[in-house]
Design a protein around this motif. Structure first.
Motif, PDB file in Angstrom:
ATOM      1  N   ARG A 225       0.813  -1.213   0.000  1.00  0.00           N
ATOM      2  CA  ARG A 225       0.000   0.000   0.000  1.00  0.00           C
ATOM      3  C   ARG A 225       0.845   1.260   0.000  1.00  0.00           C
ATOM      4  O   ARG A 225       1.823   1.359   0.722  1.00  0.00           O
ATOM      5  CB  ARG A 225      -0.908   0.019   1.247  1.00  0.00           C
ATOM      6  CG  ARG A 225      -1.854  -1.140   1.311  1.00  0.00           C
ATOM      7  CD  ARG A 225      -2.828  -1.080   0.164  1.00  0.00           C
ATOM      8  NE  ARG A 225      -3.863  -2.081   0.303  1.00  0.00           N
ATOM      9  CZ  ARG A 225      -5.163  -1.774   0.305  1.00  0.00           C
ATOM     10  NH1 ARG A 225      -5.560  -0.537   0.164  1.00  0.00           N
ATOM     11  NH2 ARG A 225      -6.046  -2.738   0.413  1.00  0.00           N
ATOM     12  N   LYS A 226       0.380   2.226  -0.776  1.00  0.00           N
ATOM     13  CA  LYS A 226       1.102   3.498  -0.829  1.00  0.00           C
ATOM     14  C   LYS A 226       0.508   4.545   0.103  1.00  0.00           C
ATOM     15  O   LYS A 226       1.094   5.611   0.283  1.00  0.00           O
ATOM     16  CB  LYS A 226       1.092   4.037  -2.264  1.00  0.00           C
ATOM     17  CG  LYS A 226       1.979   3.243  -3.195  1.00  0.00           C
ATOM     18  CD  LYS A 226       2.033   3.887  -4.574  1.00  0.00           C
ATOM     19  CE  LYS A 226       3.005   3.118  -5.470  1.00  0.00           C
ATOM     20  NZ  LYS A 226       2.519   3.105  -6.860  1.00  0.00           N
ATOM     21  N   CYS A 227      -0.635   4.271   0.662  1.00  0.00           N
ATOM     22  CA  CYS A 227      -1.276   5.266   1.528  1.00  0.00           C
ATOM     23  C   CYS A 227      -0.486   5.396   2.826  1.00  0.00           C
ATOM     24  O   CYS A 227       0.418   4.611   3.118  1.00  0.00           O
ATOM     25  CB  CYS A 227      -2.717   4.873   1.804  1.00  0.00           C
ATOM     26  SG  CYS A 227      -2.886   3.312   2.689  1.00  0.00           S
ATOM     27  N   SER A 228      -0.839   6.389   3.618  1.00  0.00           N
ATOM     28  CA  SER A 228      -0.179   6.564   4.908  1.00  0.00           C
ATOM     29  C   SER A 228      -0.655   5.474   5.866  1.00  0.00           C
ATOM     30  O   SER A 228      -1.710   4.872   5.675  1.00  0.00           O
ATOM     31  CB  SER A 228      -0.537   7.930   5.497  1.00  0.00           C
ATOM     32  OG  SER A 228      -1.886   7.907   5.932  1.00  0.00           O
ATOM     33  N   ILE A 229       0.119   5.272   6.913  1.00  0.00           N
ATOM     34  CA  ILE A 229      -0.248   4.258   7.898  1.00  0.00           C
ATOM     35  C   ILE A 229      -1.547   4.640   8.599  1.00  0.00           C
ATOM     36  O   ILE A 229      -2.357   3.779   8.966  1.00  0.00           O
ATOM     37  CB  ILE A 229       0.902   4.037   8.922  1.00  0.00           C
ATOM     38  CG1 ILE A 229       0.590   2.855   9.824  1.00  0.00           C
ATOM     39  CG2 ILE A 229       1.175   5.289   9.732  1.00  0.00           C
ATOM     40  CD1 ILE A 229       0.426   1.535   9.109  1.00  0.00           C
ATOM     41  N   LYS A 230      -1.792   5.937   8.737  1.00  0.00           N
ATOM     42  CA  LYS A 230      -3.044   6.349   9.391  1.00  0.00           C
ATOM     43  C   LYS A 230      -4.244   5.964   8.533  1.00  0.00           C
ATOM     44  O   LYS A 230      -5.227   5.428   9.026  1.00  0.00           O
ATOM     45  CB  LYS A 230      -3.046   7.859   9.638  1.00  0.00           C
ATOM     46  CG  LYS A 230      -4.161   8.260  10.575  1.00  0.00           C
ATOM     47  CD  LYS A 230      -4.799   9.565  10.215  1.00  0.00           C
ATOM     48  CE  LYS A 230      -5.911   9.882  11.202  1.00  0.00           C
ATOM     49  NZ  LYS A 230      -6.806  10.925  10.665  1.00  0.00           N
TER      50      LYS A 230
ATOM     51  N   ARG B  15      -9.782  14.489   7.253  1.00  0.00           N
ATOM     52  CA  ARG B  15      -9.864  14.130   8.667  1.00  0.00           C
ATOM     53  C   ARG B  15      -8.729  14.764   9.457  1.00  0.00           C
ATOM     54  O   ARG B  15      -7.572  14.743   9.030  1.00  0.00           O
ATOM     55  CB  ARG B  15      -9.775  12.611   8.840  1.00  0.00           C
ATOM     56  CG  ARG B  15     -10.944  11.867   8.263  1.00  0.00           C
ATOM     57  CD  ARG B  15     -12.187  12.109   9.100  1.00  0.00           C
ATOM     58  NE  ARG B  15     -13.348  11.495   8.499  1.00  0.00           N
ATOM     59  CZ  ARG B  15     -14.196  12.145   7.680  1.00  0.00           C
ATOM     60  NH1 ARG B  15     -13.989  13.407   7.366  1.00  0.00           N
ATOM     61  NH2 ARG B  15     -15.231  11.534   7.185  1.00  0.00           N
ATOM     62  N   ALA B  16      -9.070  15.285  10.621  1.00  0.00           N
ATOM     63  CA  ALA B  16      -8.065  15.874  11.493  1.00  0.00           C
ATOM     64  C   ALA B  16      -7.146  14.788  12.037  1.00  0.00           C
ATOM     65  O   ALA B  16      -7.605  13.730  12.451  1.00  0.00           O
ATOM     66  CB  ALA B  16      -8.747  16.603  12.636  1.00  0.00           C
ATOM     67  N   THR B  17      -5.860  15.062  11.989  1.00  0.00           N
ATOM     68  CA  THR B  17      -4.872  14.126  12.534  1.00  0.00           C
ATOM     69  C   THR B  17      -3.986  14.889  13.508  1.00  0.00           C
ATOM     70  O   THR B  17      -3.534  15.985  13.195  1.00  0.00           O
ATOM     71  CB  THR B  17      -4.004  13.560  11.398  1.00  0.00           C
ATOM     72  OG1 THR B  17      -4.847  13.005  10.403  1.00  0.00           O
ATOM     73  CG2 THR B  17      -3.057  12.502  11.919  1.00  0.00           C
ATOM     74  N   TYR B  18      -3.764  14.317  14.671  1.00  0.00           N
ATOM     75  CA  TYR B  18      -2.953  14.967  15.689  1.00  0.00           C
ATOM     76  C   TYR B  18      -1.774  14.062  16.033  1.00  0.00           C
ATOM     77  O   TYR B  18      -1.923  12.846  16.079  1.00  0.00           O
ATOM     78  CB  TYR B  18      -3.779  15.214  16.956  1.00  0.00           C
ATOM     79  CG  TYR B  18      -4.961  16.131  16.744  1.00  0.00           C
ATOM     80  CD1 TYR B  18      -4.871  17.491  17.016  1.00  0.00           C
ATOM     81  CD2 TYR B  18      -6.178  15.629  16.278  1.00  0.00           C
ATOM     82  CE1 TYR B  18      -5.957  18.341  16.830  1.00  0.00           C
ATOM     83  CE2 TYR B  18      -7.272  16.464  16.093  1.00  0.00           C
ATOM     84  CZ  TYR B  18      -7.153  17.819  16.366  1.00  0.00           C
ATOM     85  OH  TYR B  18      -8.229  18.642  16.184  1.00  0.00           O
ATOM     86  N   TYR B  19      -0.620  14.687  16.267  1.00  0.00           N
ATOM     87  CA  TYR B  19       0.555  13.885  16.599  1.00  0.00           C
ATOM     88  C   TYR B  19       1.593  14.756  17.276  1.00  0.00           C
ATOM     89  O   TYR B  19       1.534  15.996  17.200  1.00  0.00           O
ATOM     90  CB  TYR B  19       1.141  13.243  15.336  1.00  0.00           C
ATOM     91  CG  TYR B  19       1.765  14.238  14.399  1.00  0.00           C
ATOM     92  CD1 TYR B  19       0.991  15.075  13.617  1.00  0.00           C
ATOM     93  CD2 TYR B  19       3.164  14.364  14.307  1.00  0.00           C
ATOM     94  CE1 TYR B  19       1.572  16.017  12.766  1.00  0.00           C
ATOM     95  CE2 TYR B  19       3.745  15.280  13.462  1.00  0.00           C
ATOM     96  CZ  TYR B  19       2.941  16.112  12.692  1.00  0.00           C
ATOM     97  OH  TYR B  19       3.508  17.039  11.865  1.00  0.00           O
ATOM     98  N   CYS B  20       2.541  14.094  17.909  1.00  0.00           N
ATOM     99  CA  CYS B  20       3.669  14.805  18.502  1.00  0.00           C
ATOM    100  C   CYS B  20       4.866  14.639  17.575  1.00  0.00           C
ATOM    101  O   CYS B  20       5.335  13.518  17.357  1.00  0.00           O
ATOM    102  CB  CYS B  20       4.011  14.251  19.886  1.00  0.00           C
ATOM    103  SG  CYS B  20       5.562  14.944  20.517  1.00  0.00           S
ATOM    104  N   PRO B  21       5.390  15.743  17.029  1.00  0.00           N
ATOM    105  CA  PRO B  21       6.474  15.644  16.046  1.00  0.00           C
ATOM    106  C   PRO B  21       7.778  15.122  16.652  1.00  0.00           C
ATOM    107  O   PRO B  21       8.678  14.721  15.907  1.00  0.00           O
ATOM    108  CB  PRO B  21       6.633  17.080  15.538  1.00  0.00           C
ATOM    109  CG  PRO B  21       6.052  17.938  16.601  1.00  0.00           C
ATOM    110  CD  PRO B  21       4.981  17.136  17.270  1.00  0.00           C
ATOM    111  N   VAL B  22       7.886  15.135  17.952  1.00  0.00           N
ATOM    112  CA  VAL B  22       9.114  14.633  18.589  1.00  0.00           C
ATOM    113  C   VAL B  22       8.980  13.142  18.911  1.00  0.00           C
ATOM    114  O   VAL B  22       9.850  12.334  18.587  1.00  0.00           O
ATOM    115  CB  VAL B  22       9.445  15.445  19.857  1.00  0.00           C
ATOM    116  CG1 VAL B  22      10.653  14.843  20.571  1.00  0.00           C
ATOM    117  CG2 VAL B  22       9.696  16.905  19.493  1.00  0.00           C
ATOM    118  N   CYS B  23       7.858  12.774  19.513  1.00  0.00           N
ATOM    119  CA  CYS B  23       7.665  11.372  19.885  1.00  0.00           C
ATOM    120  C   CYS B  23       7.436  10.479  18.665  1.00  0.00           C
ATOM    121  O   CYS B  23       7.715   9.287  18.689  1.00  0.00           O
ATOM    122  CB  CYS B  23       6.471  11.224  20.830  1.00  0.00           C
ATOM    123  SG  CYS B  23       6.731  11.958  22.450  1.00  0.00           S
TER     124      CYS B  23
END
Length: 274
Positions: free
Chosen positions: A154-159, A263-271
């Motif tokens: 798959r080429k899509c993102s893991i999300k 869709r809104a996606t939230y993440y920590c750029p460091v972790c």
DNA sequence: CTGTTCTCCTGTGGGC
DNA sequence: TGCCCACAGGAGAACA
């Protein structure tokens, strides 16, 4: 916004009232849900006895004598059990009552009407809504090897991948962000770049988060008939979802946010490094 | 097949 | 303070 744990909690809440009960009647005040409710549904349901209440993905399956009543809660739907003798008059968004022979009724409420109530006489495996669904996330079938195999091509993102019901069911937008955070996987990681360790962590994270939420839902079950049908566990702490600009509980950096496929996606750029 | 965009709907909240 | 409108989201359908 019912995610899988909320649907499972609902199932556990309503099952004791429905199983072995016979449906006396159904009162359908609004036929226009995601798909129109079958005009003849009330007649079909009359005199059907419920055997079991199951769940597949986020669908509730109410098994009856001659078919299955399929209920999806969509975005804003809820079900609750009401004592028929004390039932308050239906409000604006109380679209359907299913009246049982044991003194209770099942009341379906859904302000946004993204939900669905369908009748089928097919087996679930043959039904087109179910025939292409991936495994349940809490079964052994869903493991790191399976996820890696699916991700490889798959080429899509893991999300996007973990939210795809053909890969695995029941991971909604909120828990997608949360499980990726817990697994320390960046949501934009290409599915085909996922490594073994990440797959392991992600599968574990999904299971842990869903398990925890179901467990929390169970603690509010005792109030199921009195509540508004919304088990109160949803207040469980979210690490990243909806926390744009706030501080990461783990590293103290700022939670970031972007949109992918609307869709809104939230993440920590460091972790979460790619 | 895959991947992307559109669509249903109404309560909420951000902005002015 | 009050109003208005964009936004949110599950997931199948339609489209590229």
């Amino acid at each position: 916004m019912p995610e899988l744990p909320e649907v499972e909690t609902t199932r556990r809440g309503i099952a004791p009232y429905l199983e072995k009960a016979t449906i006396l009647d159904a009162e359908i005040r609004q036929f226009s849900l995601r798909w129109p409710i079958e005009q003849n549904l009330a007649n079909i349901l009359k005199n059907q006895t419920v055997s079991t209440v199951q769940r597949r993905a986020k669908y509730l399956l109410i098994n009856c004598d001659t078919g299955i009543l399929i209920i999806h809660l969509g975005m804003s739907g809820s079900l609750r059990i009401v004592d028929a003798a004390l039932a308050p008059p239906p409000e604006k968004h109380d679209h359907v009552d299913i009246i049982l022979n044991n003194g209770f009724m099942l009341r379906y409420t859904d302000p946004r009407r993204f939900g669905a109530i369908l009748w089928t006489e097919q087996t679930i495996e043959d039904h087109k809504l179910f025939s292409h669904l991936g495994p349940e996330p809490l079964t052994q079938q869903f493991d790191a090897n399976y996820l890696l195999t699916q991700a490889k091509s798959r080429k899509c993102s893991i999300k996007t991948l973990i939210m795809n019901g053909q890969i695995v069911v029941g991971v909604g937008n909120i828990y997608a962000s949360e499980s990726l955070f817990l697994a320390k996987v960046h949501p934009k990681t290409s599915a085909n770049k996922l490594n073994k360790q990440q797959a392991n962590q992600l599968v574990e994270a999904i299971k842990v988060i869903l398990d925890k939420a179901i467990l929390a839902g169970g603690t509010s079950l005792k109030d199921f008939t009195k509540s508004d049908g919304k088990p109160g566990y949803f207040s469980q702490e979210l690490n990243v979802y909806g926390r744009k600009g706030e501080t990461c509980f783990h590293c103290g950096n700022t939670i970031e946010h972007y949109k992918e496929t609307q869709r809104a996606t939230y993440y920590c750029p460091v972790c979460q490094q790619i």
